[in-house]
Design an enzyme around this catalytic site. Structure first.
Site, short mmCIF file in Angstrom:
data_model
loop_
_atom_site.label_atom_id
_atom_site.label_comp_id
_atom_site.label_asym_id
_atom_site.label_seq_id
_atom_site.Cartn_x
_atom_site.Cartn_y
_atom_site.Cartn_z
N GLU A 115 41.42 13.77 24.59
CA GLU A 115 42.25 14.71 24.05
C GLU A 115 41.64 16.06 24.71
O GLU A 115 40.45 16.08 25.17
CB GLU A 115 42.11 14.81 22.66
N LYS A 117 39.92 19.49 23.99
CA LYS A 117 39.33 20.48 22.89
C LYS A 117 39.82 22.03 23.00
O LYS A 117 39.42 22.54 23.93
CB LYS A 117 38.12 20.31 23.24
N ASP A 119 40.68 25.71 22.32
CA ASP A 119 39.83 27.08 21.94
C ASP A 119 40.76 27.29 20.60
O ASP A 119 41.54 28.53 21.06
CB ASP A 119 39.55 27.83 22.74
N GLU A 174 44.52 21.61 15.43
CA GLU A 174 43.99 23.12 15.88
C GLU A 174 45.26 24.03 16.09
O GLU A 174 46.01 23.67 16.78
CB GLU A 174 43.39 22.84 17.33
N TYR A 226 45.68 16.38 15.55
CA TYR A 226 44.86 15.41 16.31
C TYR A 226 44.21 14.39 15.50
O TYR A 226 43.49 13.30 16.01
CB TYR A 226 43.77 16.11 17.28
N LYS A 315 32.16 18.93 27.54
CA LYS A 315 32.49 20.35 27.69
C LYS A 315 33.01 20.40 29.25
O LYS A 315 32.03 19.86 30.05
CB LYS A 315 31.45 21.29 27.18
N CYS A 419 40.43 63.84 34.59
CA CYS A 419 40.66 62.55 35.14
C CYS A 419 40.15 62.48 36.75
O CYS A 419 40.24 63.26 37.48
CB CYS A 419 42.51 62.70 35.44
N CYS A 422 43.43 62.75 39.17
CA CYS A 422 44.09 64.29 39.51
C CYS A 422 43.49 65.17 39.25
O CYS A 422 43.77 66.42 39.46
CB CYS A 422 45.53 64.07 38.99
N CYS A 437 44.61 60.57 30.43
CA CYS A 437 44.99 61.83 31.48
C CYS A 437 46.00 62.56 30.95
O CYS A 437 47.09 61.88 30.66
CB CYS A 437 44.93 61.18 32.99
N CYS A 442 50.57 62.43 37.12
CA CYS A 442 49.12 61.87 37.84
C CYS A 442 49.67 60.79 38.95
O CYS A 442 50.30 59.76 38.41
CB CYS A 442 48.16 61.62 36.81
#
Ligand code: 5U1
Length: 682
Positions: A115, A117, A119, A174, A226, A315, A419, A422, A437, A442
């Protein structure tokens, strides 16, 4: 090997460090170090504890799964602990795990399930008598936070399951934020001057663990289930693979990329496939999870500490590298923001040479304690600009310098911060982290406004990307967005540009012509009004029906719209007050760009009451385009197939939605059939 005294001291240091980072990661959703660095610390501690078991204590972070639940939520006791996973960082480590479990199982024959993994945020969902009853975070593995109300907002999470499901059961999965949603959320936060989420996991956790579920509901969270944690009163399958199929049949969203694998060779192949293809995934995954398929063998293998012996996370190689931060430069964004970026000693990360990386804003730099001269960790993820994760403080020499934005842009001749493009004055609106700015004309802003106007989510003018918009601006062919619609009168000059032949010029002019009929929401978004993202633009279009009405709305009228606060209202008013912007709108109208939309009663629209779910990829339109056309005709878009779904629209490589639609008997149509329906009803 370290002496016992040295080991004891080092163990204490590592414990303190890891506890601190656990708190930042799990409780505050704001990590200071990368996952890879965290893994290194935890491994070092595990190794030292294995070599010196007399110093292993029950409160060691190696014996825990997460962190304390937040008091603000109710606390849920998990009936069985939510385990975490041991890691393998190489083929050798995977093979060692395989040898270990084979020996423990007396060489019984078994297979695996592979499967991704993801995040995200691990959750446990309990169903009682067919209804979703409680949802909880992992917390410390034994007790989690009650986030039931927030989880209810996730549309792919079934609130009810079929009658024949066990009367009481718990599933685990998850919750994650798809990458597109993560980047959009961060873009909006950047525009609103809010701190950015470091990664999709933190964004998902931050979204789920909101005390106000109305905030959660606006985040495009999704969930993959899962495993079945426990089930009472009903027989359930005897393998993990069949359990996943069973969970699908109960209406749970199960990752279509899961695979049953015959042997460890197939596990390696599955891993290699996804090492190569991981950047194509719509979510961030940091590895694969390998599980023994036979549940009876899982039982026999049992757990060690808080980790099951029958599963391991293999991993992916970190797409991270370290290099020296030579300096911090400043670029000017579309809305005038002064954006710090890292100038790096070139470094190859995952085969790509990185010279620059994003740093977001001064607060973020300070929070991460990044200093000029530091060795820093660089991370690449998908197609996005590489980012600086943080400094490697152990490599400091003492010569590193803190970064101060106002000092960096201070113009000695003018006697004030200016800036860098400009030279105009810079300012910081109250309560915001960004500096701006002050000059709307600009050149850096003007060129990026053109690029934004033509971009995919805005007027979607194919051909005018970053490079061409810069060239057109530099050559003086366009100086603002309205000039795009007058390019047809400058065909000769366009043909003189590098790489622009008859065909590309005519394609571009066709795309410009086509863009004149985009929905009002897109026009509002394309104008690039500060703090107005795609969602707010849709809301404003629905409420105002014309750009003129929006331009004339008072502060009070704007603020009477739900979710529009003073910051957005003031920004809209300031935008339309500017003479240059009013002139641009006048020229857009003269060139027949559609700036209004007839208010139509939703129920009178031809697709009213119909819900469409899309799956797979399409050849003739993007998913966004298809969704927009359906919505314009009164249809709604669902994220998963349920009994309410009217049609499942199937492209190539459809996901598990197709199986679900078949099992529910939902009507299925292909791309051509959808095109026909839309053309017929339009
Ligand atoms: N896909 C998947 N992710 N994940 C995470 N499966 C899975 N299983 C887990 C975890 C922590 O734990 C069980 C093996 C206990």
């Amino acid at each position: 090997m370290a002496s016992p005294e040295e080991a004891q001291k080092k163990i204490a240091e590592l414990k303190a460090q890891i506890n601190h980072h656990n708190y930042r990661y799990y409780v505050l959703d704001s990590p200071e170090i990368s996952d890879a660095e965290y893994d290194v610390l935890l491994r070092e501690l595990k190794q030292l504890e294995a070599q010196h078991p007399q110093f292993l204590t029950a409160d060691s972070p190696t014996q825990r799964v997460g962190a304390e639940p937040l008091e603000a939520f109710g606390v849920v006791e998990h009936p069985t602990p939510l385990l975490s996973l041991g890691n393998a960082f190489s083929g050798d480590e995977l093979s060692a795990w395989h040898t270990r479990i084979s020996r423990l199982l007396g060489h019984a024959s078994f297979d695996f399930v592979g499967e991704h993994k993801i995040d995200g945020l691990a959750v446990a969902l309990t169903y009682v008598n067919g209804r979703f009853a409680t949802g909880a975070t992992r917390g410390d593995g034994f007790r989690g936070e009650d986030i039931t109300q927030n989880l209810r907002t996730i549309r792919s999470l079934p609130l009810a399951v079929p009658q024949d499901a066990p009367p009481r059961f718990e599933v685990r999965g998850e919750v994650y934020l798809p990458l597109a949603g993560f980047h959009k959320l961060n873009r909006e936060r950047e525009e609103a001057g809010l701190p950015l989420f470091a990664n999709p996991r933190n964004a998902a956790a931050g979204s789920v663990r909101q005390l106000d579920p109305r905030i959660t509901t606006r985040r495009p969270l999704d969930i993959y289930i899962y495993m079945l944690g426990s089930a009472e009163g009903k027989a359930t399958p005897s393998t993990h693979w069949e359990t996943l199929e069973y969970l699908k049949s109960l209406g749970f969203k199960v990752n279509p990329n899961n695979r049953r694998l015959d042997d460890i060779k197939q596990v390696e192949d599955y891993y290699q496939t996804w090492v190569e293809k991981r950047e194509k995934l719509h979510y961030e995954a940091d590895g694969i999870v390998v599980k023994v398929n036979q549940l009876e063998l899982q039982q026999r293998l049992g757990d060690v500490g808080r980790e099951p012996r029958w599963a391991i996370a293999y991993k992916f190689p970190a797409v991270q590298g370290t290099t020296r931060l030579i300096d911090i430069g400043i670029s000017v964004g579309r809305t005038g923001t002064l954006n710090p970026y890292a100038i790096l000693e070139p470094v190859s990360v995952g085969g790509v040479t990185i010279r620059q990386a994003a740093l977001h804003n001064e607060d973020d730099i300070r929070r991460k304690d990044i200093r000029i001269g530091d060795t820093v960790i660089i991370q690449r993820a998908g197609e996005v600009i590489p980012a600086v994760v943080g400094p490697v403080t152990s490599q400091r020499t003492g010569k590193e310098k803190e970064f101060k934005l106002l000092e960096k842009v201070f113009d000695k001749e003018k006697g004030h911060p200016a800036c860098p493009v400009c030279g105009s004055e810079v300012f910081q609106p109250e309560g915001e982290v960004m500096y701006y700015c002050s000059n709307a004309a600009c050149p850096a802003q003007a060129q990026q406004r053109i690029e934004h106007f033509a971009s995919r989510g805005a007027m979607d003018i194919r051909g005018i990307g970053e490079n061409l918009s810069a060239t057109l601006y530099e050559k003086g062919l366009i100086k603002d967005i309205a000039d795009i619609y007058y390019l047809k009168d400058r065909k000769e000059q366009l043909l003189e540009l590098e790489k622009m032949g008859e065909k590309s010029v005519s394609n571009m002019l066709d795309a410009i012509e086509k863009s004149k009929n985009r929905p009002l929401a897109r026009v509002i978004f394309a104008l690039g009004v500060r703090h107005i993202g795609e969602e707010t633009a849709e809301l404003l279009a629905r409420e105002s029906h014309s750009l003129d009405a929006l331009a004339e709305a008072s502060r009070e009228e704007l603020m009477s719209i739900e979710t529009i606060g003073p910051k957005i209202a003031d920004s809209i008013i300031a935008f339309f007050r500017q003479e240059t912007n009013r002139d641009i709108i006048k020229r857009l109208r003269e060139s027949r760009v559609k700036l209004e939309e007839k208010p139509v009663k939703a129920e009178a629209l031809p697709l009213a009451g119909m819900e469409f779910v899309l799956t797979g990829t399409f050849k003739t339109f993007s998913r966004k385009e298809a969704e927009e056309r359906i919505k314009t005709l009164g249809g709604t878009i669902g994220s998963s197939v349920t009994r309410k779904t009217t049609y499942l629209v199937v492209g190539t490589d459809p996901g598990s939605k197709l199986d679900k639609a078949r099992s529910l008997g939902t009507k299925i149509m292909n791309e051509t059939e959808l095109q026909n329906l839309l053309n017929q009803k339009a």
